[in-house]
Design a protein around this motif. Structure first.
Motif, PDB file in Angstrom:
ATOM      1  N   GLN A   1     -11.719  -3.858   0.031  1.00 41.24           N
ATOM      2  CA  GLN A   1     -11.088  -3.571   1.418  1.00 41.24           C
ATOM      3  C   GLN A   1     -12.499  -2.467   2.070  1.00 41.24           C
ATOM      4  O   GLN A   1     -12.421  -2.715   3.256  1.00 41.24           O
ATOM      5  CB  GLN A   1     -10.087  -2.513   1.426  1.00 41.24           C
ATOM      6  N   ALA A   2     -13.193  -2.058   1.380  1.00 42.72           N
ATOM      7  CA  ALA A   2     -14.218  -1.294   2.132  1.00 42.72           C
ATOM      8  C   ALA A   2     -15.598  -1.816   2.089  1.00 42.72           C
ATOM      9  O   ALA A   2     -16.526  -1.448   3.041  1.00 42.72           O
ATOM     10  CB  ALA A   2     -14.619   0.025   1.099  1.00 42.72           C
TER      11      ALA A   2
ATOM     12  N   VAL B   1      -9.173  -0.007  -8.267  1.00 42.15           N
ATOM     13  CA  VAL B   1     -10.672   0.442  -7.873  1.00 42.15           C
ATOM     14  C   VAL B   1     -11.390  -0.574  -7.191  1.00 42.15           C
ATOM     15  O   VAL B   1     -11.906  -0.649  -6.187  1.00 42.15           O
ATOM     16  CB  VAL B   1     -11.495   0.844  -8.972  1.00 42.15           C
TER      17      VAL B   1
ATOM     18  N   SER C   1      -6.444   9.786   4.479  1.00 43.97           N
ATOM     19  CA  SER C   1      -6.863   8.587   5.231  1.00 43.97           C
ATOM     20  C   SER C   1      -7.559   8.992   6.597  1.00 43.97           C
ATOM     21  O   SER C   1      -8.627   8.276   6.906  1.00 43.97           O
ATOM     22  CB  SER C   1      -5.774   7.911   5.450  1.00 43.97           C
TER      23      SER C   1
ATOM     24  N   VAL D   1     -16.309   5.947  -1.409  1.00 43.95           N
ATOM     25  CA  VAL D   1     -15.334   5.454  -0.356  1.00 43.95           C
ATOM     26  C   VAL D   1     -15.699   6.450   0.858  1.00 43.95           C
ATOM     27  O   VAL D   1     -16.035   6.025   2.085  1.00 43.95           O
ATOM     28  CB  VAL D   1     -13.707   5.612  -0.459  1.00 43.95           C
TER      29      VAL D   1
ATOM     30  N   HIS E   1      -9.811   7.069   0.990  1.00 42.11           N
ATOM     31  CA  HIS E   1      -8.571   6.188   0.994  1.00 42.11           C
ATOM     32  C   HIS E   1      -7.075   7.099   0.840  1.00 42.11           C
ATOM     33  O   HIS E   1      -7.081   8.061   0.228  1.00 42.11           O
ATOM     34  CB  HIS E   1      -8.467   5.170  -0.165  1.00 42.11           C
TER      35      HIS E   1
ATOM     36  N   ASN F   1       0.923  -1.256  -0.078  1.00 39.05           N
ATOM     37  CA  ASN F   1       0.108  -0.218   0.332  1.00 39.05           C
ATOM     38  C   ASN F   1       0.886   1.318   0.044  1.00 39.05           C
ATOM     39  O   ASN F   1       0.432   2.257  -0.582  1.00 39.05           O
ATOM     40  CB  ASN F   1      -1.146  -0.044   0.969  1.00 39.05           C
TER      41      ASN F   1
ATOM     42  N   TRP G   1     -11.665   9.151 -10.388  1.00 37.75           N
ATOM     43  CA  TRP G   1     -11.050   9.334  -9.343  1.00 37.75           C
ATOM     44  C   TRP G   1     -12.066   9.992  -8.144  1.00 37.75           C
ATOM     45  O   TRP G   1     -12.168   9.843  -7.091  1.00 37.75           O
ATOM     46  CB  TRP G   1      -9.660   9.721  -9.146  1.00 37.75           C
TER      47      TRP G   1
ATOM     48  N   ASN H   1      -9.864  -3.404  -5.524  1.00 29.72           N
ATOM     49  CA  ASN H   1      -9.240  -3.733  -4.539  1.00 29.72           C
ATOM     50  C   ASN H   1      -9.795  -2.566  -3.227  1.00 29.72           C
ATOM     51  O   ASN H   1     -10.044  -2.951  -2.129  1.00 29.72           O
ATOM     52  CB  ASN H   1      -7.907  -3.396  -4.297  1.00 29.72           C
ATOM     53  N   VAL H   2      -9.873  -1.367  -3.483  1.00 29.82           N
ATOM     54  CA  VAL H   2     -10.603  -0.575  -2.705  1.00 29.82           C
ATOM     55  C   VAL H   2     -11.961  -0.839  -2.293  1.00 29.82           C
ATOM     56  O   VAL H   2     -12.339  -0.825  -1.372  1.00 29.82           O
ATOM     57  CB  VAL H   2     -10.786   0.885  -3.326  1.00 29.82           C
TER      58      VAL H   2
END
Length: 834
Positions: A396-397, A390, A279, A212, A284, A92, A205, A392-393
């Motif tokens: 994780q979320a 995107v 963050s 997010v 993110h 990361n 983005w 992976n985000v």
């Protein structure tokens, strides 16, 4: 930290056993395995012109539960759960800096210059995929999300928003590389796609950050605060940090010479602080890195310089770790029923169909041809590594379950893999050429030529002035168009010395004198050649060829070089600067330059295409001698360039094997002469050059003689010895005598006796006698240079050496190779006729 943890294998340490007090050993094993597998996969995929991200994701999939996870104890030994936090942390950190590089790579100015087209294609290319993504998200939400998320599902609105963004995204970094490799940057398609890609990336983005933020917010008021803080941070970076950054870079000289160490420290601090802030507020950290890349000054060479300093460790080390983690989270075994595969196929079809359809229609509205429009749509469907980030985000979320994540990873791989082959099929080279010629008005759309008036040339074709008519004072001498390939700065002195020889003495600035206006007409009548003074004797175009590597900095240079106002184009290239500046010191000579950053295996093809566009009479390739490992590399590259030009160049090709062509000029300077006169007047002993020309009547010899007669011998600083075979045909012999009789003090013809058996040996000994200065040279026709031995072999048209091996002798000829290694002082010029 206990002593046992440092005892090593001799103390009973198992390197594959994870130890929280000493995690480095297992971490190194993980990194080595990931890098080796990714590189092994990349080589065969690169032959299919696939981007590196494909290999990295497939490598992760192989290491994950889909393939190697079936090996007993593999994952628990190499990738134990306890070791994942360290691997994730390092990956990361690399991802934050990679998004910083993405922000650096985006050229907002390109989108602004093409605002209407870029906006139309980008908005259409996001709106339709977003709408269809929202539609398919309903089924995904009810079928998978509610079942897989247990008691903590997100709302359908947020889920649909994320799926829509995932469908609408286009991977700008991979897209730019595909455009560069397919040589589409300078086309209408390339301009539209790059402009739209920048816009798409920025909007994508922003939407992802919004998604997010909404997911992480516990209530509506919290979400509002997150959005307001994000906007405030963007304004702070843009209006406070960016001016300070630009001021510091300018004061330190970093804008022109690249970032200093202090500026690099400041850059890293901006990236880390920005990532920390985004963050901390619930967005993110990768968005902080992306914003930092956007505010770094993009002027001159600064952004490229920053990229060059950090790109390798990020893209070659950290990024593969991140995508390997993606692969470890991808389990193809979860696609275990017909409904799941049906949704997977539907996702792929929607992603491709929506992007291609929307991009095609938007491009067509902006005036592109249908085939060009389909190509734009196809390119906009590229997903690449941005899509995987995107996804992976979202994983994780908690927006995506592992099953749905795997579906979208398959979609991203398929869309990225198909982009290059389908683009090549839709927009092949022949269609690009046809479109270019049609837009320039040179052909009709059916391919028939448009009637054009004849253009002047040095060859004296029908309707065009020749050198003989020029000498008779009928018309001015036609400009001679030369295209010069430039790859190394060491070639500049020799190639400029050679080009200087091509300017006739009586029209060059260092021979002509100022005349009173009342005397000019008399002077022109007395010297008919002076009428050529009215036109440029030479039109020279220097083509700087730079290899396109896998580095992001090379891609940035390549994508921005098409901008004529870009400081990366000419002003910061020392080779082009040195070459073009020569034209300021030569009268009646126009020198221009351009730069191309392309894969080195396309150097020859690109040069030949440029020669067609410019209508060049000749392509000149300087080949400087080098030794050691660097020499081997240069030899291999030059062999490919010369061999490719022999096959594809539309005009004559001249290779200058430079062995110190201008080195005698050092003695000139030591005599006390002005250094500028030495640099730009041609060098040599008082600027004199002697030529040895073995002439045996081959096609290359005939064209080489025409070139010498029409362009070189008009320079009074040139003398020559012409060798010819015995039993020379009467017409050619009379032609030689007739021509050289006009220069009895400068040109001598010698015949070689018929009893000479070793012709190349005789030429070698003659060269040692005749060539007394590095400023002298030997002119060889390629067919002559390719043969040695008897007169029959020397004169036979079939004696031309077939280029089948990557050696100097097989490209320039055995005779050239023997002269080079035989101790001859001067340089060798090999002439290959069209």
């Amino acid at each position: 930290m206990g002593a046992s943890s440092q005892a090593g294998v001799f103390g009973g340490l198992n390197p594959t056993e994870y130890n929280a007090s000493n995690p480095l050993t297992l971490f190194i094993i993980q990194v080595v395995i990931i890098l080796v597998i990714c590189r092994l996969l990349h080589y065969p995929l690169s032959l299919l012109r696939q981007p590196r991200v494909i290999a990295e994701v497939i490598g992760g999939v192989l290491l994950g539960p889909s393939v190697m996870g079936h090996i007993p104890n593999f994952n628990s030994t190499i990738f134990p759960t306890a070791s994942m936090p360290l691997l994730t942390l390092v990956a990361n950190i690399g991802l934050v800096f990679f998004l910083f590089l993405v922000g650096l790579e985006l050229d907002i100015g390109l989108a602004v210059k093409n605002l209407r087209t870029a906006g139309t294609v980008a908005i259409a290319g996001m709106a339709l995929p977003f709408a269809l993504g929202v539609a398919v998200s309903y089924g995904l939400y009810r079928t998978y999300h509610l079942a897989d998320s247990g008691s903590n599902p997100v709302s359908f609105g947020l889920y649909a928003l994320f799926i829509g963004v995932a469908m609408a995204i286009t991977a700008f970094p991979v897209l730019a590389r595909i455009l560069t490799e397919l040589k589409l940057l300078s086309t209408n398609v390339g301009t539209v796609v790059l402009s739209a890609g920048v816009t798409n990336d920025i909007v994508g983005w922003i939407l992802l950050a919004l998604t997010v933020a909404l997911v992480n917010a516990s209530s509506g008021i919290v979400a509002l605060w997150v959005i307001l803080c994000s906007c405030g941070w963007i304004l702070f970076l843009g209006f406070i940090v960016r001016p300070i950054f630009r001021y510091a870079a300018r004061r330190s000289g970093s804008l022109d010479t690249g970032p200093t160490q202090l500026i690099m420290v400041f850059t890293f601090l901006v990236v880390l602080v920005s990532a920390f802030f985004t963050s901390m507020i619930g967005v993110h950290p990768i968005f902080g890195g992306f914003l930092a890349g956007m505010v770094v000054p993009h002027e001159r060479v600064f952004a490229v310089g920053v990229t060059e300093k950090i790109e390798d460790i990020i893209t070659l080390l950290f990024l593969p770790l991140y995508f390997a983690l993606s692969g470890l989270s991808t389990n193809l075994g979860l696609l275990d029923n017909g409904i799941t595969w049906g949704y997977t196929i539907a996702i792929i079809v929607i992603a491709m169909f929506s992007k291609v359809t929307a991009g095609t229609l938007a491009a067509r509205v902006n005036g592109l041809l249908w085939r060009e429009s389909f190509t734009v749509g196809m390119l906009m469907s590229c997903k690449g590594l941005v899509e995987l980030i995107v996804l992976n985000v979202g994983l994780q979320a908690g927006l995506l379950s592992q099953r749905v994540f795997t579906m979208f990873v398959v979609m991203a791989l398929v869309c990225t893999f198909l982009t290059t082959p389908l683009t090549t099929l839709l927009y092949p080279a022949w269609y690009q050429t046809k479109t270019m010629l049609w837009r320039r008005g040179e052909i009709n759309w059916d391919g028939t030529a448009v009637d054009m008036p004849p253009l002047p040339s040095h060859r004296g074709e029908v309707g065009r002035p020749s050198a003989e008519t020029v000498r008779e004072g009928v018309v001015p001498l036609a400009p001679f168009k030369v295209l010069v390939t430039l790859t190394r700065i060491e070639a500049i002195p020799g190639i400029t010395t050679f080009l200087r020889v091509l300017i006739p003495s009586n029209i060059s600035s260092d021979h002509a004198q100022a005349l009173h206006p009342s005397r000019r007409l008399v002077s022109e009548k007395a010297d008919s050649v002076s009428t050529a003074h009215r036109s440029d004797a030479l039109m020279i175009h220097g083509l700087k060829l730079e290899e396109l590597t896998d580095r992001t900095s090379a891609l940035m240079r390549a994508t921005r070089i098409e901008d004529e106002d870009s400081p990366l184009s000419l002003r910061n290239d020392p080779i082009l600067q040195s070459f073009v500046s020569v034209g300021r010191f030569w009268d009646r000579c126009r020198i221009t330059g351009a730069k191309a950053i392309i894969p080195d295996n396309e150097f020859a093809q690109y040069t030949a295409s440029t020669a067609v566009d410019l209508g060049s009479d000749m392509v000149v390739v300087p080949w400087t001698m080098a030794s050691g490992a660097d020499g081997d590399f240069i030899m291999s590259r030059m062999v490919r360039i010369v061999k490719g030009l022999y096959e594809s160049a539309p005009c004559d090709v001249v290779v200058i094997l430079d062995r110190g062509f201008d080195s005698a000029a050092i003695e000139h300077v030591n005599k006390g002469h002005n250094a500028a006169n030495w640099m730009f007047a041609g060098g040599g002993l008082e600027g004199k050059h002697h030529i040895l020309f073995p002439y045996f009547g081959t096609k290359d010899d005939l064209e080489a003689f025409k070139f010498l007669k029409e362009r070189v011998f008009a320079n009074t600083d040139v003398t020559a010895t012409i060798l010819h075979q015995p039993d020379f045909d009467t017409d050619s012999h009379d032609s030689l005598l007739s021509f050289t009789s006009a220069y009895p003090d400068r040109i001598v013809i010698e015949s070689i006796e018929s009893n000479v058996t070793d012709v190349s040996g005789y030429i070698l000994e003659k060269a040692k006698q005749e060539i007394q200065s590095p400023a002298d040279f030997i002119m060889l026709g390629r067919e002559t240079a390719g043969a040695t031995g008897s007169w029959t072999r020397m004169t036979s048209p079939s004696s031309s050496s077939v280029v089948t091996e990557s050696t100097q002798s097989n490209v320039l000829g055995e005779l050239a190779d023997r002269l080079t290694s035989g101790g001859v002082l001067g340089s060798i010029i090999v002439y290959r006729a069209k």
